[in-house]
Design an enzyme around this catalytic site. Structure first.
Site, PDB file in Angstrom:
ATOM      1  N   ILE A 301       0.833  -1.198   0.000  1.00  0.00           N
ATOM      2  CA  ILE A 301       0.000   0.000   0.000  1.00  0.00           C
ATOM      3  C   ILE A 301       0.870   1.251   0.000  1.00  0.00           C
ATOM      4  CG2 ILE A 301      -1.723   1.318   1.292  1.00  0.00           C
ATOM      5  CD1 ILE A 301      -2.859  -1.141  -0.027  1.00  0.00           C
ATOM      6  N   LYS A 417     -10.670  -5.646   9.349  1.00  0.00           N
ATOM      7  CA  LYS A 417     -10.451  -6.583  10.464  1.00  0.00           C
ATOM      8  C   LYS A 417     -10.524  -5.894  11.821  1.00  0.00           C
ATOM      9  CE  LYS A 417      -7.736  -9.811   7.687  1.00  0.00           C
ATOM     10  NZ  LYS A 417      -8.082  -9.143   6.411  1.00  0.00           N
ATOM     11  N   VAL A 455      -6.596  -6.209  -0.417  1.00  0.00           N
ATOM     12  CA  VAL A 455      -6.148  -5.627  -1.676  1.00  0.00           C
ATOM     13  C   VAL A 455      -5.459  -6.708  -2.504  1.00  0.00           C
ATOM     14  CG1 VAL A 455      -5.988  -3.225  -0.987  1.00  0.00           C
ATOM     15  CG2 VAL A 455      -4.089  -4.751  -0.493  1.00  0.00           C
ATOM     16  N   VAL A 462      -3.755 -13.727  -0.859  1.00  0.00           N
ATOM     17  CA  VAL A 462      -4.100 -15.069  -1.319  1.00  0.00           C
ATOM     18  C   VAL A 462      -3.841 -15.269  -2.819  1.00  0.00           C
ATOM     19  CG1 VAL A 462      -6.527 -14.545  -1.816  1.00  0.00           C
ATOM     20  CG2 VAL A 462      -5.886 -16.846  -1.115  1.00  0.00           C
ATOM     21  N   THR A 479      -8.758 -22.126   3.371  1.00  0.00           N
ATOM     22  CA  THR A 479      -8.968 -22.434   4.790  1.00  0.00           C
ATOM     23  C   THR A 479     -10.342 -23.049   5.066  1.00  0.00           C
ATOM     24  OG1 THR A 479      -9.710 -20.164   5.181  1.00  0.00           O
ATOM     25  CG2 THR A 479      -7.380 -20.633   5.543  1.00  0.00           C
TER      26      THR A 479
END
Length: 619
Positions: A301, A417, A455, A462, A479
């Site tokens: 970022i 989060k 992002v 991922v 997961t």
């Protein structure tokens, strides 16, 4: 092979072609007359027409060869001959014939009218025939040596598709064959483009993949919108072939349409929405001619923030990062791209109070973007003290240094989060938001936070992991089958950060509209299919279980927060949640002592500060 040898070969080729064309001109003249007399040589030799033709042949030859030169018929690379070269050749023959007819009339030289019909046809046949024969030999030779040729389906029979098709057909280095073309225009069905049949529309893709034994699909429609591309890719996924895309219409405008520009399908294509637009004038209005500091400026970022800020003419751009390799990379990139930029790159830790104070007192930044943070959820679950020291107290020390130096605006990069956190990383970012809210009431600096989700392509995300696992043949690890996430590209997220900064008045938490959430298992399957493999057969998907602190879904707002709109419909303002700031600061000092001493009970202390924190795995 040296240039002298190459030039010598080129000259020999040109001389050879000219000699052949001289012969072809004479042959065309003779045979055109021969045709006129029904192949009767005796009658032809007795007629005066042969004498007339012979008298004009020298002029005709010189004029024709000159016209051929003007049409570059001796400069073209005839091993790659195509429609354009053929059109130029035929045009040159017609102009030569027209000139000959006109000159004969002016010189009072008469030949049968049929001669002027037969001659240009024969001239074109003889001159272009040799050139096309050479091309055919090249194709036959390539076909004879080709092994394991991949059949390609081309989607798009427009200009871009035509260019791509021609390159596939002409290159001897590509071991691929365009077996069929797909186009949604019904008027093109069952017609041919450069000899390749247009077999149907997008809804026939799967059937034609089987019929023509297709291994790869190439999408050559640069004008497609992202929403249209998503639908097309959904159909291609069912065909279970490798898929490549010609990126954008600007390449068609710039005449950069080549096979080398084709790229693999990326997650941005699968999101199926158009790129986010921001008001650049608003951003330039508050960044231009300002001293701007970015912490964590070498990260995913932070580095994109620096790239976009550099475009908006800051007075000075200061990059602060603890990782020298990251800092070096973005420094060198910005120096290359923006040589006039006043750039300062400093190695420093946001945990170091003295170092941060010195930086702020020395450079006096007007605007600060605080992107430095530990962000990996499972790693921070194992090292909660480091998460608190770096994220919480790194933010606190940087914010204090900004307030003391007279910084006008401080923008914290937060995360979804932080909402109802179940892990220490999310809880630490919620504490950062609370610090910002507290600071805004105590100092003149405008402190704000921006909150968004995942992002695409960021370090440790991922998407790069899935790509690597697919390249290695699997398995692809997910997961949980039901886990979902919001996604945005790094440039999109950063452009919204910049515009949110323009809206800042102090104390806000800006929340970005991330669009529709994406199921990670579906994302994995799509990436496998579009890489040319069959999910759960050729590449397995393995479910590993939720990691420590990981939620099935992320939220952008807490229940107590309302939403206020801004001029940009993708940026909203969450209503600040009231809390006792003095009590908060006292408990924050207790948390600092626990973190620095590596003492037990850090999660319990975080829970006291962040009432919405509900750890899943460790108490």
């Amino acid at each position: 092979m040296n240039f002298n040898v190459l030039n010598s070969k080129r000259r020999l080729r040109i001389v050879g072609l000219i000699l052949y064309d001289i012969f072809a001109i004479q042959a065309a003249v003779f045979i055109a007359l021969w045709l006129r007399f029904d192949f009767q040589l005796t009658i032809l030799f007795k007629s005066h027409f042969l004498d007339v033709a012979i008298k004009y042949v020298p002029v005709n030859t010189i004029v024709t060869i000159t016209i051929f030169m003007l049409f570059n018929m001796y400069e073209n690379i005839w091993s790659y001959v195509g429609f354009r070269e053929a059109l130029y050749g035929v045009t040159a023959c017609l102009i030569s014939s027209l000139f000959q007819t006109t000159a004969m009339v002016l010189l009072n030289l008469h030949l049968p009218r049929s001669f002027h019909v037969f001659y240009p046809v024969l001239l074109a046949m003889f001159t272009m025939g040799l050139r096309f024969f050479y091309r055919i030999l090249q194709v036959v030779a390539a076909a004879g040596t080709a092994k394991n040729v991949e059949n390609v389906m081309l989607i798009g029979a427009g200009e871009a598709g035509s260019v791509i098709l021609k390159e596939y057909q002409s290159s001897k280095y590509l071991n691929k064959n365009v077996a069929c073309i797909i186009d949604d225009n019904p008027a093109k069905f069952h017609k041919y483009l450069n000899g390749c049949q247009i077999v149907g529309n997008r809804y026939t893709i799967k059937r034609n993949v089987v019929k023509y034994d297709i291994q790869e699909i190439v999408i050559a429609i640069p004008s497609l919108k992202n929403s249209q591309m998503k639908e097309l890719l959904r159909i291609c996924q069912e065909a279970e072939c490798k898929v490549k895309i010609l990126p954008g219409i600007y390449q068609l405008i710039e005449e950069e349409v080549t096979i080398s520009k084709l790229r693999n399908v990326e997650i941005e294509d699968l999101l199926g929405r158009d790129p986010i637009q921001v008001n650049l004038d608003e951003i330039i209005g508050y960044v231009s001619n300002k001293v701007v500091l970015v912490t964590g400026g070498g990260g995913s970022i932070g580095s994109e923030l620096c790239r976009q800020l550099a475009q908006h003419q800051p007075k000075q751009l200061i990059i602060v990062d603890i990782y020298e390799n990251n800092a070096y990379d973005i420094q060198q990139e910005l120096k290359r791209r923006y040589p006039q930029l006043n750039l300062v790159v400093l190695i420093a830790s946001v945990r170091n109070t003295a170092r941060m104070n010195w930086i702020f007192q020395t450079y006096r930044p007007d605007i600060v973007y605080h992107a430095a943070a530990h962000k990996h959820v499972p790693l921070m679950e194992e090292s909660p003290h480091e998460a608190i020291k770096n994220n919480v107290f790194g933010t606190y020390k940087t914010a204090m240094a900004a307030a003391a130096s007279g910084t006008s605006r401080f923008v914290l990069i937060s995360t979804d989060k932080a909402v109802n956190p179940t892990n220490i990383m999310g809880a630490s970012k919620r504490l950062c938001e609370m610090i910002i809210q507290t600071m805004n009431k105590k100092y003149d600096t405008e402190f704000v936070a921006v909150r968004f989700g995942n992002v695409l392509g960021s370090n440790g995300s991922v998407i790069p992991l899935f790509n690597q696992q697919i390249m290695e043949g699997g398995p692809v690890t997910v997961t949980h089958p039901d886990i979902i996430r919001y996604f945005m590209t790094i440039p999109e997220a950063v452009s919204l950060v910049l515009q949110a900064g323009a809206y800042a008045r102090g104390g806000e938490i800006f929340v970005f509209d991330m669009g529709e959430p994406v199921r990670i298992a579906d994302l994995a399957r799509n990436m496998i299919r579009l890489s040319g493999y069959i999910p759960d057969e050729e590449i397995q998907i393995v479910y590993t279980g939720l990691r420590p602190g990981e939620k099935l879904y992320e939220e952008m707002l807490m229940d107590e927060e309302g939403l206020q709109d801004t001029n940009n419909h993708l940026i909203h303002i969450g209503k600040p949640i009231a809390f006792n700031e003095e009590e908060f600061l006292k408990k924050l000092e207790e948390l600092r002592r626990i973190a620095e001493s590596n003492a037990e009970g850090i999660r319990e202390k975080v829970k006291e500060l962040v009432s919405t924190y509900n750890p899943l795995d460790k108490g």
